[in-house]
Motif scaffolding. Structure first.
Motif, PDB file in Angstrom:
ATOM      1  N   LEU A   1       0.448  -1.161   0.155  1.00 40.44           N
ATOM      2  CA  LEU A   1      -0.093  -0.359   0.002  1.00 40.44           C
ATOM      3  C   LEU A   1       0.688   1.392   0.249  1.00 40.44           C
ATOM      4  CD1 LEU A   1      -2.534  -1.098   2.734  1.00 40.44           C
ATOM      5  CD2 LEU A   1      -3.248  -0.250  -0.079  1.00 40.44           C
ATOM      6  N   ALA A   2       1.917   0.355   0.364  1.00 42.87           N
ATOM      7  CA  ALA A   2       3.364   2.441   0.349  1.00 42.87           C
ATOM      8  C   ALA A   2       3.631   2.409  -1.016  1.00 42.87           C
ATOM      9  CB  ALA A   2       3.883   2.170   1.568  1.00 42.87           C
ATOM     10  N   GLU A   3       3.653   1.436  -1.236  1.00 43.80           N
ATOM     11  CA  GLU A   3       4.448   1.542  -2.804  1.00 43.80           C
ATOM     12  C   GLU A   3       3.860   1.374  -4.344  1.00 43.80           C
ATOM     13  OE1 GLU A   3       7.199  -1.232  -2.396  1.00 43.80           O
ATOM     14  OE2 GLU A   3       6.012  -2.994  -3.297  1.00 43.80           O
ATOM     15  N   SER A   4       2.312   1.389  -4.047  1.00 45.04           N
ATOM     16  CA  SER A   4       1.662   0.954  -5.184  1.00 45.04           C
ATOM     17  C   SER A   4      -0.064   1.465  -5.247  1.00 45.04           C
ATOM     18  CB  SER A   4       1.079   0.022  -5.588  1.00 45.04           C
ATOM     19  OG  SER A   4       0.813  -1.215  -4.393  1.00 45.04           O
ATOM     20  N   ILE A   5      -0.354   2.113  -6.053  1.00 42.27           N
ATOM     21  CA  ILE A   5      -1.751   3.140  -5.909  1.00 42.27           C
ATOM     22  C   ILE A   5      -2.696   3.013  -6.808  1.00 42.27           C
ATOM     23  CG2 ILE A   5      -0.812   4.952  -6.493  1.00 42.27           C
ATOM     24  CD1 ILE A   5      -2.317   7.122  -4.623  1.00 42.27           C
ATOM     25  N   ARG A   6      -3.785   3.077  -7.230  1.00 43.25           N
ATOM     26  CA  ARG A   6      -4.541   3.086  -8.358  1.00 43.25           C
ATOM     27  C   ARG A   6      -4.969   4.633  -7.736  1.00 43.25           C
ATOM     28  NH1 ARG A   6      -8.593  -1.462  -9.525  1.00 43.25           N
ATOM     29  NH2 ARG A   6      -6.257  -2.558 -10.389  1.00 43.25           N
ATOM     30  N   ILE A   7      -5.153   5.358  -9.201  1.00 44.10           N
ATOM     31  CA  ILE A   7      -5.882   6.716  -9.312  1.00 44.10           C
ATOM     32  C   ILE A   7      -6.407   6.867 -11.020  1.00 44.10           C
ATOM     33  CG2 ILE A   7      -3.996   8.062  -7.941  1.00 44.10           C
ATOM     34  CD1 ILE A   7      -2.432   8.418 -10.405  1.00 44.10           C
ATOM     35  N   GLU A   8      -7.549   7.829 -10.482  1.00 47.39           N
ATOM     36  CA  GLU A   8      -8.251   7.877 -12.140  1.00 47.39           C
ATOM     37  C   GLU A   8      -6.964   9.434 -12.556  1.00 47.39           C
ATOM     38  OE1 GLU A   8     -12.979   8.445 -13.229  1.00 47.39           O
ATOM     39  OE2 GLU A   8     -12.409   7.515 -11.478  1.00 47.39           O
ATOM     40  N   HIS A   9      -7.396   8.818 -14.186  1.00 46.73           N
ATOM     41  CA  HIS A   9      -7.819  10.651 -14.250  1.00 46.73           C
ATOM     42  C   HIS A   9      -8.857  10.783 -15.862  1.00 46.73           C
ATOM     43  CE1 HIS A   9      -5.592  14.152 -16.151  1.00 46.73           C
ATOM     44  NE2 HIS A   9      -5.257  13.564 -17.443  1.00 46.73           N
ATOM     45  N   ASP A  10      -8.965  11.129 -16.353  1.00 42.04           N
ATOM     46  CA  ASP A  10      -9.837  11.653 -17.669  1.00 42.04           C
ATOM     47  C   ASP A  10     -11.158  10.136 -17.912  1.00 42.04           C
ATOM     48  OD1 ASP A  10      -9.115  14.488 -17.929  1.00 42.04           O
ATOM     49  OD2 ASP A  10      -6.855  13.540 -19.010  1.00 42.04           O
ATOM     50  N   GLY A  11     -11.225   9.490 -16.654  1.00 39.92           N
ATOM     51  CA  GLY A  11     -12.045   8.755 -16.766  1.00 39.92           C
ATOM     52  C   GLY A  11     -11.035   7.157 -16.638  1.00 39.92           C
ATOM     53  N   GLN A  12     -10.231   7.007 -16.968  1.00 38.66           N
ATOM     54  CA  GLN A  12      -9.704   6.150 -16.700  1.00 38.66           C
ATOM     55  C   GLN A  12      -9.047   5.889 -15.546  1.00 38.66           C
ATOM     56  OE1 GLN A  12      -8.396   4.082 -20.167  1.00 38.66           O
ATOM     57  NE2 GLN A  12      -7.886   3.053 -18.151  1.00 38.66           N
ATOM     58  N   GLN A  13      -8.883   4.465 -15.237  1.00 34.38           N
ATOM     59  CA  GLN A  13      -8.161   3.968 -13.987  1.00 34.38           C
ATOM     60  C   GLN A  13      -6.913   3.879 -14.262  1.00 34.38           C
ATOM     61  OE1 GLN A  13      -9.407   3.299 -10.990  1.00 34.38           O
ATOM     62  NE2 GLN A  13     -11.172   3.973 -11.372  1.00 34.38           N
ATOM     63  N   TRP A  14      -5.783   4.265 -13.429  1.00 36.03           N
ATOM     64  CA  TRP A  14      -3.952   3.721 -13.903  1.00 36.03           C
ATOM     65  C   TRP A  14      -4.028   3.116 -12.527  1.00 36.03           C
ATOM     66  CZ3 TRP A  14      -1.077   5.211 -18.364  1.00 36.03           C
ATOM     67  CH2 TRP A  14      -1.804   6.247 -19.039  1.00 36.03           C
ATOM     68  N   ASP A  15      -3.196   1.860 -12.331  1.00 42.76           N
ATOM     69  CA  ASP A  15      -2.283   1.616 -11.739  1.00 42.76           C
ATOM     70  C   ASP A  15      -0.640   2.008 -11.760  1.00 42.76           C
ATOM     71  OD1 ASP A  15      -4.261   0.248 -10.704  1.00 42.76           O
ATOM     72  OD2 ASP A  15      -3.746  -1.817 -11.861  1.00 42.76           O
ATOM     73  N   ALA A  16       0.358   2.006 -10.706  1.00 47.22           N
ATOM     74  CA  ALA A  16       1.574   3.160 -10.374  1.00 47.22           C
ATOM     75  C   ALA A  16       2.069   2.063  -9.395  1.00 47.22           C
ATOM     76  CB  ALA A  16       1.498   4.630  -9.765  1.00 47.22           C
ATOM     77  N   LEU A  17       2.823   1.720  -9.442  1.00 49.14           N
ATOM     78  CA  LEU A  17       4.405   1.653  -9.011  1.00 49.14           C
ATOM     79  C   LEU A  17       5.543   2.381  -8.435  1.00 49.14           C
ATOM     80  CD1 LEU A  17       5.000  -1.603  -6.618  1.00 49.14           C
ATOM     81  CD2 LEU A  17       6.420  -1.489  -9.129  1.00 49.14           C
ATOM     82  N   LEU A  18       5.602   2.339  -7.379  1.00 43.51           N
ATOM     83  CA  LEU A  18       7.232   2.638  -7.294  1.00 43.51           C
ATOM     84  C   LEU A  18       8.474   1.957  -7.368  1.00 43.51           C
ATOM     85  CD1 LEU A  18       8.268   5.620  -5.722  1.00 43.51           C
ATOM     86  CD2 LEU A  18       8.345   4.591  -3.506  1.00 43.51           C
ATOM     87  N   LEU A  19       9.176   2.948  -7.678  1.00 43.99           N
ATOM     88  CA  LEU A  19      10.500   1.812  -8.205  1.00 43.99           C
ATOM     89  C   LEU A  19      11.161   2.876  -7.490  1.00 43.99           C
ATOM     90  CD1 LEU A  19      10.492   1.147 -12.059  1.00 43.99           C
ATOM     91  CD2 LEU A  19       9.176   0.324 -10.497  1.00 43.99           C
ATOM     92  N   ALA A  20      12.607   1.659  -7.261  1.00 49.78           N
ATOM     93  CA  ALA A  20      13.804   1.629  -6.463  1.00 49.78           C
ATOM     94  C   ALA A  20      14.562   1.107  -7.640  1.00 49.78           C
ATOM     95  CB  ALA A  20      13.983   1.090  -5.125  1.00 49.78           C
ATOM     96  N   ILE A  21      15.514   2.380  -8.568  1.00 48.00           N
ATOM     97  CA  ILE A  21      16.626   1.415  -9.599  1.00 48.00           C
ATOM     98  C   ILE A  21      18.059   1.814  -8.380  1.00 48.00           C
ATOM     99  CG2 ILE A  21      17.871   1.848 -11.867  1.00 48.00           C
ATOM    100  CD1 ILE A  21      15.018   3.457 -12.344  1.00 48.00           C
ATOM    101  N   PRO A  22      18.550   0.110  -8.057  1.00 42.19           N
ATOM    102  CA  PRO A  22      19.945   0.407  -7.018  1.00 42.19           C
ATOM    103  C   PRO A  22      20.964   0.863  -8.147  1.00 42.19           C
ATOM    104  CG  PRO A  22      17.952  -1.551  -6.731  1.00 42.19           C
ATOM    105  CD  PRO A  22      18.329  -0.779  -7.690  1.00 42.19           C
ATOM    106  N   ILE A  23      21.739   1.612  -7.881  1.00 44.88           N
ATOM    107  CA  ILE A  23      23.262   1.279  -8.174  1.00 44.88           C
ATOM    108  C   ILE A  23      24.304   1.064  -7.017  1.00 44.88           C
ATOM    109  CG2 ILE A  23      25.097   2.468  -9.474  1.00 44.88           C
ATOM    110  CD1 ILE A  23      22.206   4.558  -9.832  1.00 44.88           C
ATOM    111  N   VAL A  24      24.916  -0.152  -7.129  1.00 46.41           N
ATOM    112  CA  VAL A  24      25.587  -0.640  -6.027  1.00 46.41           C
ATOM    113  C   VAL A  24      27.383  -0.168  -6.237  1.00 46.41           C
ATOM    114  CG1 VAL A  24      26.018  -2.541  -4.238  1.00 46.41           C
ATOM    115  CG2 VAL A  24      24.066  -2.681  -5.375  1.00 46.41           C
ATOM    116  N   ALA A  25      27.209   0.581  -5.525  1.00 50.82           N
ATOM    117  CA  ALA A  25      28.612   0.978  -5.953  1.00 50.82           C
ATOM    118  C   ALA A  25      29.855   0.817  -4.646  1.00 50.82           C
ATOM    119  CB  ALA A  25      28.128   2.474  -6.035  1.00 50.82           C
ATOM    120  N   HIS A  26      31.159   1.272  -5.173  1.00 48.94           N
ATOM    121  CA  HIS A  26      32.022   0.430  -3.888  1.00 48.94           C
ATOM    122  C   HIS A  26      33.129   1.812  -4.439  1.00 48.94           C
ATOM    123  CE1 HIS A  26      34.590  -2.715  -5.551  1.00 48.94           C
ATOM    124  NE2 HIS A  26      34.065  -3.466  -6.303  1.00 48.94           N
ATOM    125  N   THR A  27      34.208   2.121  -3.766  1.00 49.67           N
ATOM    126  CA  THR A  27      35.285   3.300  -3.815  1.00 49.67           C
ATOM    127  C   THR A  27      36.316   2.955  -3.039  1.00 49.67           C
ATOM    128  OG1 THR A  27      35.384   5.431  -4.689  1.00 49.67           O
ATOM    129  CG2 THR A  27      34.018   5.269  -2.844  1.00 49.67           C
TER     130      THR A  27
END
Length: 403
Positions: free
Chosen positions: A83-109
């Protein structure tokens, strides 16, 4: 961040008791029909708490279920994260599903891993690479123009939900992202750490979000998407991280990828520490000794790993190996190497892979103490004392410490 085991000690309230009861009921359900009933009840309660920013109740319920019913804990944790990372919303009469993405870059230096604003060119390259290699044809994106360190990410389910809502609306409507990024917390200088690009992917309800969800001929397996993503983003990320070695992980759901990135960086932190000591004090890995101890108030929440020059009692350096919600170690098995999947076995394997042969393991659970003066974690020596990690006095110019 909510990917870590909670430390809340809040007394039970009616909201907490209902969350715990519903989670236990869902965990005990014997059919999908009953599952859907309890899921609906649990989601309704959680959404009210998320919208009212009542993170304390969620944390208290997670604490209680973790203590009394681990299956119910998994159920509640998964529901809160979903429920924290996904949501359903309506826009202009259309239902949309949305998902929060984490795009990881694992680095060392051996220097410092950057974070901060993303150049417009990198944001554009990220959007193009996502559309071409990862997300479905009809999807829309909103990408935060910031390269996050883990300490700059949302620190709770409630904060994550607010970010998801903001980015989802921007993705669906094509509007500007309205976030205040100027007051980000300072990034702790460490030698091995994940960095994240945060985005939302949205698609019409019932349509795929990702290429691996699509039907043939548009379907593309995750492995193919990962290779395409890595190839497309290598140069843009390399321009952001000079002097760093890095690996790009597949863009995926926020909480899953935060855990994956943190787990992925743990063995790299050991290798980075050994490389740092070799380059700074001129000691080969075989000339180092290591002491490993489990730390936590009632159960192990992390392992702390000390490094010293072989034959010396002085602790020169320390690394923390955190444990996460879905990892636990019995107090009578803190230094048991018989289980190949246990944290202590993975730590010892990482130390040996880095060339450290002399490894001492404590069997006791330490209280997680910090330095009174600087707040740095203290690390165990062979005698079972917790001490401050200090580099030798004749060490050349000090580089960022990894704690």
């Amino acid at each position: 961040m909510a990917i870590h085991r909670s430390k809340s000690s809040q007394r039970s309230s009616p909201e907490v008791e209902r969350l715990v009861a519903d989670s236990i009921s869902l965990a005990a359900s014997g059919s999908q029909v009953e599952d859907r009933f309890w899921e609906g009840r649990l989601d309704e309660r959680l959404l009210r708490l998320l919208k009212s920013q009542n993170q304390n109740a969620i944390d208290a319920a997670l604490d209680q279920t973790f203590r009394i019913n681990t299956i119910a804990f998994e159920v509640l944790a998964d529901a809160a994260e979903t429920l924290a990372e996904s949501i359903r919303i309506e826009h202009d009469g259309q239902q949309w599903d949305a998902l929060l993405l984490a795009i990881p870059i694992v680095a060392h230096t051996r220097y410092q891993i950057p974070s901060g604003p993303l150049p417009t060119t990198v944001v554009q390259a990220t959007a193009l690479a996502l559309h071409n290699t990862v997300t479905a044809v009809d999807s829309r994106l909103a990408i935060v123009p910031w390269l996050y360190s883990i300490d700059q990410m949302p620190q709770s389910h409630c904060q994550t939900r607010v970010l998801t809502e903001t980015l989802a609306m921007a993705a669906v409507t094509g509007s500007d992202i309205k976030l205040e990024l100027r007051d980000m917390s300072e990034t702790i200088a460490v030698l091995a750490d994940p960095r994240f690009i945060v985005a939302v992917v949205a698609a019409p309800t019932g349509s795929p979000l990702f290429r691996w969800q699509a039907e043939t001929p548009l379907r593309q397996e995750r492995g193919v998407s990962l290779i395409g993503w890595q190839n497309a983003m290598h140069d843009p990320i390399a321009s952001l991280l000079p002097g760093c070695e890095f690996e790009l992980l597949l863009p995926e759901a926020y909480f899953t990828n935060c855990r994956l990135a943190d787990k992925h960086v743990r063995p790299l932190s050991i290798r980075a520490a050994v490389n740092f000591l070799e380059s700074t004090i001129g000691v080969l890995p075989a000339g180092l000794s290591s002491v490993v101890g489990a730390f936590g108030e009632e159960q192990a929440d992390e392992y702390r790993i000390s490094f010293s020059i072989k034959g010396s009692s002085e602790i020169n350096y320390g690394v923390i190996w955190p444990l996460y919600d879905r990892e636990s170690v019995a107090n009578d098995a803190l230094n048991d190497l018989s289980d190949d999947e246990s944290p202590i076995k993975r730590i010892c394997d990482a130390l040996h892979d880095a060339g450290v042969e002399d490894v001492f393991r404590h069997a006791m659970l330490f209280d997680p103490e910090l330095c009174d003066d600087c707040g740095a974690p203290l690390f165990p020596d062979r005698l079972g004392e917790q001490v401050h990690a200090e580099m030798p006095e004749d060490t050349p110019s000090q580089q960022p410490l990894f704690h």
